[in-house]
Scaffold this active site. Structure first.
Site, mmCIF file in Angstrom:
data_model
loop_
_atom_site.group_PDB
_atom_site.id
_atom_site.type_symbol
_atom_site.label_atom_id
_atom_site.label_comp_id
_atom_site.label_asym_id
_atom_site.label_seq_id
_atom_site.Cartn_x
_atom_site.Cartn_y
_atom_site.Cartn_z
ATOM 1 N N HIS A 233 -7.374 -15.051 32.485
ATOM 2 C CA HIS A 233 -7.768 -16.508 32.107
ATOM 3 C C HIS A 233 -8.732 -16.290 30.963
ATOM 4 O O HIS A 233 -9.403 -15.247 30.616
ATOM 5 C CB HIS A 233 -8.835 -17.143 33.266
ATOM 6 C CG HIS A 233 -8.187 -17.407 34.700
ATOM 7 N ND1 HIS A 233 -8.754 -17.476 35.540
ATOM 8 C CD2 HIS A 233 -6.987 -17.835 34.706
ATOM 9 C CE1 HIS A 233 -7.870 -17.884 36.540
ATOM 10 N NE2 HIS A 233 -6.594 -18.074 36.044
ATOM 11 N N ASP B 92 -11.246 -17.629 29.480
ATOM 12 C CA ASP B 92 -12.683 -17.504 29.490
ATOM 13 C C ASP B 92 -13.039 -16.246 29.804
ATOM 14 O O ASP B 92 -14.303 -15.646 29.766
ATOM 15 C CB ASP B 92 -13.410 -18.556 30.349
ATOM 16 C CG ASP B 92 -12.838 -18.388 31.763
ATOM 17 O OD1 ASP B 92 -11.740 -18.114 31.970
ATOM 18 O OD2 ASP B 92 -13.852 -18.795 32.600
ATOM 19 N N HIS B 93 -12.109 -15.196 30.237
ATOM 20 C CA HIS B 93 -12.589 -13.990 30.113
ATOM 21 C C HIS B 93 -11.955 -12.914 29.079
ATOM 22 O O HIS B 93 -12.432 -11.731 29.054
ATOM 23 C CB HIS B 93 -12.065 -13.274 31.770
ATOM 24 C CG HIS B 93 -13.030 -14.090 32.711
ATOM 25 N ND1 HIS B 93 -13.687 -13.604 33.464
ATOM 26 C CD2 HIS B 93 -12.863 -15.239 33.117
ATOM 27 C CE1 HIS B 93 -14.253 -14.440 34.417
ATOM 28 N NE2 HIS B 93 -13.655 -15.648 34.137
HETATM 29 ZN ZN LIG Z 1 -10.809 -16.993 36.346
#
Ligand SMILES: [Zn+2]
Length: 242
Positions: free
Chosen positions: A47, A49-50
């Site tokens: 993802h 956001d990571h």
């Molecule tokens: Zn996630």
């Protein structure tokens, strides 16, 4: 960073490793300020956001990216599942595959530092949404997470603790540890302080997703004789609507 994400930096005074840089800029700024050189980038799952900052950090420092074995993160240099052979900043590292939030999610355990970086698998007071796995798969991954020493610090990927504990009070309203922790967390949040890390022991005592065997919780859900997986699935369903 971002809205409520955490990236974590480990360092030995010279070299540093970062876990889950969803944004490169604040990591670069921090490393510049404290004069550290980045030697490793760790990613728990695909993802954005990571991991959105990983490529820029890799380019800036020429360091390897260690992360899931997944075509969705093609810039990963060392794709890992369960693996115990790493040494990072002279510390031994154990990688654990924890499918459920995503199928290739991994977490990073530094046994000698007594630290575990859990991404979106285990949160403080909760767990990640099941986006790619099943409740059975996710529960198995959580059980794996908490198999480490009780005093291990839990560094998760988001600041969701207060909301997670509010949910916990609805399914285990007589758990005094949950109410005490919620009060502690509110105190920190009011002062803009992080509620992360916690410890495995605290999670065992207060995180409802790790407490599917609790008689009070089962009674509250009307599931006294259900399987642990069914109780877990019901908890996750309720939390998704919370
Ligand atoms: Zn996630």
């Amino acid at each position: 960073m971002l809205a409520d994400n955490y990236a974590w930096i480990l360092h030995n005074g010279v070299d540093a490793a970062v876990v889950d840089p969803g944004d490169a800029e604040p990591v670069l700024r921090f490393l510049e300020r404290v004069k550290l050189r980045l030697s490793h980038v760790f990613i728990t799952h695909h993802h954005a956001d990571h991991c959105a900052g990983a490529v820029e950090l890799k380019r800036a420092f020429g360091c390897p990216v260690i992360g899931p074995d997944d075509v969705r993160v093609p810039y990963v240099d060392h794709a890992v599942r369960d693996y115990g052979g790493f040494s990072v900043l002279s510390e031994s590292l154990q990688v654990m595959a924890t499918p459920g939030h995503t199928m290739t999610h991994v977490i990073f355990h530094f046994p000698n530092l007594r630290a575990i970086f859990t991404g979106d698998t285990l949160f403080c007071g909760g767990c990640g949404r099941i986006l790619e796995g099943t409740p059975a798969v996710m529960l198995q991954s959580l059980i794996k997470c908490i198999g480490v020493e009780d005093i291990t610090s839990v560094y998760c990927g988001h600041e969701y603790t207060e909301e997670n504990l509010l949910f916990a009070t609805t399914v285990e309203p007589d758990n005094k540890d949950v109410w005490q922790r919620l009060a502690d967390v509110k105190y920190l949040q009011r002062r803009n302080l992080p509620t992360v890390p916690s410890t495995i022991a605290v999670e065992r005592a207060t995180n409802p997703f790790l407490r599917t065997g609790s008689p009070e919780l089962r009674k509250k859900l009307g599931m006294q004789s259900a399987t642990g997986v069914d109780v877990f699935a019901e908890l996750r369903k309720r939390k998704d609507r919370f």
